[in-house]
Design a protein around this motif. Structure first.
Motif, PDB file in Angstrom:
ATOM      1  N   SER A 158       0.819  -1.201   0.000  1.00 36.74           N
ATOM      2  CA  SER A 158       0.000   0.000   0.000  1.00 36.74           C
ATOM      3  C   SER A 158       0.851   1.247   0.000  1.00 36.74           C
ATOM      4  O   SER A 158       1.682   1.456   0.883  1.00 36.74           O
ATOM      5  CB  SER A 158      -0.906   0.011   1.247  1.00 36.74           C
ATOM      6  OG  SER A 158      -1.623   1.222   1.343  1.00 36.74           O
ATOM      7  N   GLY A 159       0.628   2.112  -0.994  1.00 32.23           N
ATOM      8  CA  GLY A 159       1.163   3.464  -0.984  1.00 32.23           C
ATOM      9  C   GLY A 159       2.638   3.585  -1.282  1.00 32.23           C
ATOM     10  O   GLY A 159       3.275   2.684  -1.807  1.00 32.23           O
ATOM     11  N   GLY A 160       3.189   4.748  -0.917  1.00 30.92           N
ATOM     12  CA  GLY A 160       4.608   4.986  -1.098  1.00 30.92           C
ATOM     13  C   GLY A 160       4.976   5.378  -2.515  1.00 30.92           C
ATOM     14  O   GLY A 160       4.144   5.842  -3.298  1.00 30.92           O
ATOM     15  N   VAL A 161       6.239   5.196  -2.837  1.00 32.87           N
ATOM     16  CA  VAL A 161       6.745   5.514  -4.172  1.00 32.87           C
ATOM     17  C   VAL A 161       6.143   4.508  -5.149  1.00 32.87           C
ATOM     18  O   VAL A 161       6.395   3.307  -5.058  1.00 32.87           O
ATOM     19  CB  VAL A 161       8.285   5.441  -4.200  1.00 32.87           C
ATOM     20  CG1 VAL A 161       8.812   5.735  -5.600  1.00 32.87           C
ATOM     21  CG2 VAL A 161       8.882   6.421  -3.190  1.00 32.87           C
ATOM     22  N   ILE A 162       5.362   4.986  -6.108  1.00 33.64           N
ATOM     23  CA  ILE A 162       4.606   4.071  -6.963  1.00 33.64           C
ATOM     24  C   ILE A 162       5.524   3.168  -7.784  1.00 33.64           C
ATOM     25  O   ILE A 162       5.191   2.013  -8.066  1.00 33.64           O
ATOM     26  CB  ILE A 162       3.618   4.843  -7.867  1.00 33.64           C
ATOM     27  CG1 ILE A 162       2.603   3.886  -8.492  1.00 33.64           C
ATOM     28  CG2 ILE A 162       4.353   5.681  -8.899  1.00 33.64           C
ATOM     29  CD1 ILE A 162       1.448   4.591  -9.188  1.00 33.64           C
ATOM     30  N   SER A 163       6.722   3.645  -8.131  1.00 35.33           N
ATOM     31  CA  SER A 163       7.648   2.813  -8.908  1.00 35.33           C
ATOM     32  C   SER A 163       8.103   1.600  -8.114  1.00 35.33           C
ATOM     33  O   SER A 163       8.309   0.514  -8.677  1.00 35.33           O
ATOM     34  CB  SER A 163       8.857   3.649  -9.345  1.00 35.33           C
ATOM     35  OG  SER A 163       8.477   4.639 -10.273  1.00 35.33           O
ATOM     36  N   ILE A 164       8.277   1.757  -6.792  1.00 42.57           N
ATOM     37  CA  ILE A 164       8.615   0.604  -5.947  1.00 42.57           C
ATOM     38  C   ILE A 164       7.466  -0.390  -5.957  1.00 42.57           C
ATOM     39  O   ILE A 164       7.672  -1.606  -6.070  1.00 42.57           O
ATOM     40  CB  ILE A 164       8.945   1.066  -4.515  1.00 42.57           C
ATOM     41  CG1 ILE A 164      10.236   1.891  -4.511  1.00 42.57           C
ATOM     42  CG2 ILE A 164       9.069  -0.128  -3.579  1.00 42.57           C
ATOM     43  CD1 ILE A 164      10.585   2.478  -3.152  1.00 42.57           C
ATOM     44  N   GLY A 165       6.227   0.106  -5.848  1.00 43.60           N
ATOM     45  CA  GLY A 165       5.073  -0.783  -5.889  1.00 43.60           C
ATOM     46  C   GLY A 165       4.962  -1.540  -7.195  1.00 43.60           C
ATOM     47  O   GLY A 165       4.611  -2.727  -7.210  1.00 43.60           O
ATOM     48  N   ALA A 176      -2.237  -8.247  -3.893  1.00 39.74           N
ATOM     49  CA  ALA A 176      -3.022  -7.080  -4.289  1.00 39.74           C
ATOM     50  C   ALA A 176      -2.272  -5.836  -3.840  1.00 39.74           C
ATOM     51  O   ALA A 176      -1.472  -5.885  -2.891  1.00 39.74           O
ATOM     52  CB  ALA A 176      -4.420  -7.118  -3.665  1.00 39.74           C
ATOM     53  N   ALA A 177      -2.530  -4.699  -4.501  1.00 44.29           N
ATOM     54  CA  ALA A 177      -1.808  -3.473  -4.156  1.00 44.29           C
ATOM     55  C   ALA A 177      -2.706  -2.252  -4.295  1.00 44.29           C
ATOM     56  O   ALA A 177      -3.515  -2.166  -5.221  1.00 44.29           O
ATOM     57  CB  ALA A 177      -0.571  -3.304  -5.030  1.00 44.29           C
ATOM     58  N   VAL A 178      -2.531  -1.337  -3.357  1.00 47.11           N
ATOM     59  CA  VAL A 178      -3.103   0.010  -3.450  1.00 47.11           C
ATOM     60  C   VAL A 178      -1.947   0.946  -3.758  1.00 47.11           C
ATOM     61  O   VAL A 178      -0.984   1.030  -2.988  1.00 47.11           O
ATOM     62  CB  VAL A 178      -3.793   0.426  -2.136  1.00 47.11           C
ATOM     63  CG1 VAL A 178      -4.202   1.899  -2.194  1.00 47.11           C
ATOM     64  CG2 VAL A 178      -5.016  -0.447  -1.876  1.00 47.11           C
ATOM     65  N   LEU A 179      -2.004   1.633  -4.890  1.00 48.69           N
ATOM     66  CA  LEU A 179      -0.908   2.484  -5.335  1.00 48.69           C
ATOM     67  C   LEU A 179      -1.354   3.934  -5.372  1.00 48.69           C
ATOM     68  O   LEU A 179      -2.479   4.238  -5.778  1.00 48.69           O
ATOM     69  CB  LEU A 179      -0.423   2.053  -6.723  1.00 48.69           C
ATOM     70  CG  LEU A 179       0.073   0.601  -6.841  1.00 48.69           C
ATOM     71  CD1 LEU A 179       0.463   0.294  -8.282  1.00 48.69           C
ATOM     72  CD2 LEU A 179       1.236   0.345  -5.901  1.00 48.69           C
ATOM     73  N   PHE A 180      -0.462   4.836  -4.954  1.00 49.91           N
ATOM     74  CA  PHE A 180      -0.749   6.268  -4.942  1.00 49.91           C
ATOM     75  C   PHE A 180      -0.047   6.926  -6.118  1.00 49.91           C
ATOM     76  O   PHE A 180       1.191   6.917  -6.190  1.00 49.91           O
ATOM     77  CB  PHE A 180      -0.260   6.911  -3.644  1.00 49.91           C
ATOM     78  CG  PHE A 180      -0.928   6.402  -2.386  1.00 49.91           C
ATOM     79  CD1 PHE A 180      -2.014   5.536  -2.446  1.00 49.91           C
ATOM     80  CD2 PHE A 180      -0.465   6.796  -1.150  1.00 49.91           C
ATOM     81  CE1 PHE A 180      -2.622   5.065  -1.303  1.00 49.91           C
ATOM     82  CE2 PHE A 180      -1.070   6.337   0.018  1.00 49.91           C
ATOM     83  CZ  PHE A 180      -2.156   5.467  -0.055  1.00 49.91           C
ATOM     84  N   ALA A 181      -0.806   7.476  -7.053  1.00 46.89           N
ATOM     85  CA  ALA A 181      -0.225   8.156  -8.210  1.00 46.89           C
ATOM     86  C   ALA A 181       0.165   9.563  -7.787  1.00 46.89           C
ATOM     87  O   ALA A 181      -0.666  10.464  -7.765  1.00 46.89           O
ATOM     88  CB  ALA A 181      -1.224   8.194  -9.366  1.00 46.89           C
ATOM     89  N   GLY A 182       1.421   9.749  -7.425  1.00 42.94           N
ATOM     90  CA  GLY A 182       1.830  11.056  -6.948  1.00 42.94           C
ATOM     91  C   GLY A 182       3.324  11.250  -6.972  1.00 42.94           C
ATOM     92  O   GLY A 182       3.860  12.106  -6.278  1.00 42.94           O
ATOM     93  N   SER A 183       4.025  10.461  -7.780  1.00 51.19           N
ATOM     94  CA  SER A 183       5.477  10.598  -7.873  1.00 51.19           C
ATOM     95  C   SER A 183       5.911  10.349  -9.313  1.00 51.19           C
ATOM     96  O   SER A 183       5.181   9.759 -10.104  1.00 51.19           O
ATOM     97  CB  SER A 183       6.180   9.624  -6.916  1.00 51.19           C
ATOM     98  OG  SER A 183       5.758   8.294  -7.142  1.00 51.19           O
ATOM     99  N   PHE A 184       7.109  10.817  -9.643  1.00 50.79           N
ATOM    100  CA  PHE A 184       7.625  10.643 -10.998  1.00 50.79           C
ATOM    101  C   PHE A 184       7.925   9.174 -11.273  1.00 50.79           C
ATOM    102  O   PHE A 184       8.434   8.455 -10.407  1.00 50.79           O
ATOM    103  CB  PHE A 184       8.897  11.477 -11.181  1.00 50.79           C
ATOM    104  CG  PHE A 184       8.656  12.960 -11.147  1.00 50.79           C
ATOM    105  CD1 PHE A 184       8.151  13.616 -12.265  1.00 50.79           C
ATOM    106  CD2 PHE A 184       8.913  13.701 -10.003  1.00 50.79           C
ATOM    107  CE1 PHE A 184       7.924  14.986 -12.238  1.00 50.79           C
ATOM    108  CE2 PHE A 184       8.686  15.065  -9.971  1.00 50.79           C
ATOM    109  CZ  PHE A 184       8.183  15.714 -11.095  1.00 50.79           C
ATOM    110  N   VAL A 185       7.613   8.736 -12.493  1.00 52.77           N
ATOM    111  CA  VAL A 185       7.800   7.336 -12.877  1.00 52.77           C
ATOM    112  C   VAL A 185       8.691   7.281 -14.112  1.00 52.77           C
ATOM    113  O   VAL A 185       8.343   7.853 -15.155  1.00 52.77           O
ATOM    114  CB  VAL A 185       6.443   6.659 -13.169  1.00 52.77           C
ATOM    115  CG1 VAL A 185       6.660   5.209 -13.580  1.00 52.77           C
ATOM    116  CG2 VAL A 185       5.531   6.739 -11.949  1.00 52.77           C
TER     117      VAL A 185
END
Length: 246
Positions: A146-153, A165-174
């Motif tokens: 859940s969360g964090g740097v989306i590229s790590i997820g 399953a994953a909850v991803l936060f779209a809020g960082s550069f990819v």
């Protein structure tokens, strides 16, 4: 894994700090967790700002998850907190700040220098932490992220089969390379997007969501800036994990 401190929060959640080699971390387990009834686990990602600074937000997420019967854990990211700094990463952050302050486009070179080394080092550390956490009698699968740097997820979802399953936060550069990896993601996804996030390229976030290869994926977009995620969006994420991890 070596536990260094332990406290029982007022809602019965057990909070234990630990070290895994040089990596600090925190584990929260609900009062209901035991060897006979192990709790499913959610890995709590966070920005590279240090566990001390992120603690209030992390413990709030952990307590919310514990109320639903989940154990949660987080680790300090490379180059954050008291861990050794990376000169190259510090330079990339300076380049990013300069580009954003002057209104210049953020180049692929800056994004790659900032994000790719972090992903390459953080993901194996998360996997090592997962090995240790799942060896504890009170913790069981399945596992969510859940969360964090989306590229790590993204990378974890591709290389770690224990994550269901994953909850991803779209809020960082990819980086562009991670867009290609996103096509390999097949687990259920719940993606949160703040529509007015001043530091996030909205179209890039939409393109990334489109790239995910998962058959089950949902995008929840809400008005507001980076830190304005509404409570109901967090509740929806909790319901997503309840469906897929229990």
């Amino acid at each position: 894994m070596h536990f260094t401190s332990e406290q029982r929060l007022d809602d019965g959640v057990l909070e234990r700090e630990f070290t895994l080699g040089e990596i600090p971390g925190i584990l929260w387990t609900p009062a209901s967790a035991s060897a006979s009834t192990p709790a499913p686990l959610i890995l709590l990602g966070h920005p590279p700002l240090g566990l001390r600074k992120m603690y209030p937000r992390l413990v709030a997420r952990a307590r919310h998850s514990a109320a639903e019967g989940f154990a949660t854990a987080t680790i300090e990211l490379p180059g954050s907190g008291d861990r050794p700094r990376w000169p190259a990463a510090e330079q990339a952050r300076a380049d990013l700040r300069r580009a954003m302050e002057t209104g210049e486009p953020v180049s692929d070179e800056i994004v790659d220098a900032l994000v790719l080394p972090l992903v390459d080092k953080a993901v194996p550390e998360w996997q090592a932490a997962l090995d240790a956490l799942l060896s504890l009698p009170q913790i069981g699968g399945p596992v969510g992220y859940s969360g964090g740097v989306i590229s790590i997820g993204i990378r974890l979802a591709v290389v770690e089969p224990r994550i269901s399953a994953a909850v991803l936060f779209a809020g960082s550069f990819v980086p562009r390379a991670l867009f290609e990896e996103a096509r390999q993601v097949t687990i259920p996804l719940h993606v949160l997007l703040q529509w007015d996030d001043e530091g996030n390229d909205r179209q890039a976030a939409l393109d990334l969501f489109d790239a995910f290869g998962s058959k089950e994926k949902s995008l929840h977009a809400n008005m507001g800036g980076h830190t304005g995620v509404p409570q109901f969006a967090g509740d929806a994420a909790a319901q997503f994990f309840t469906r897929h991890l229990k």
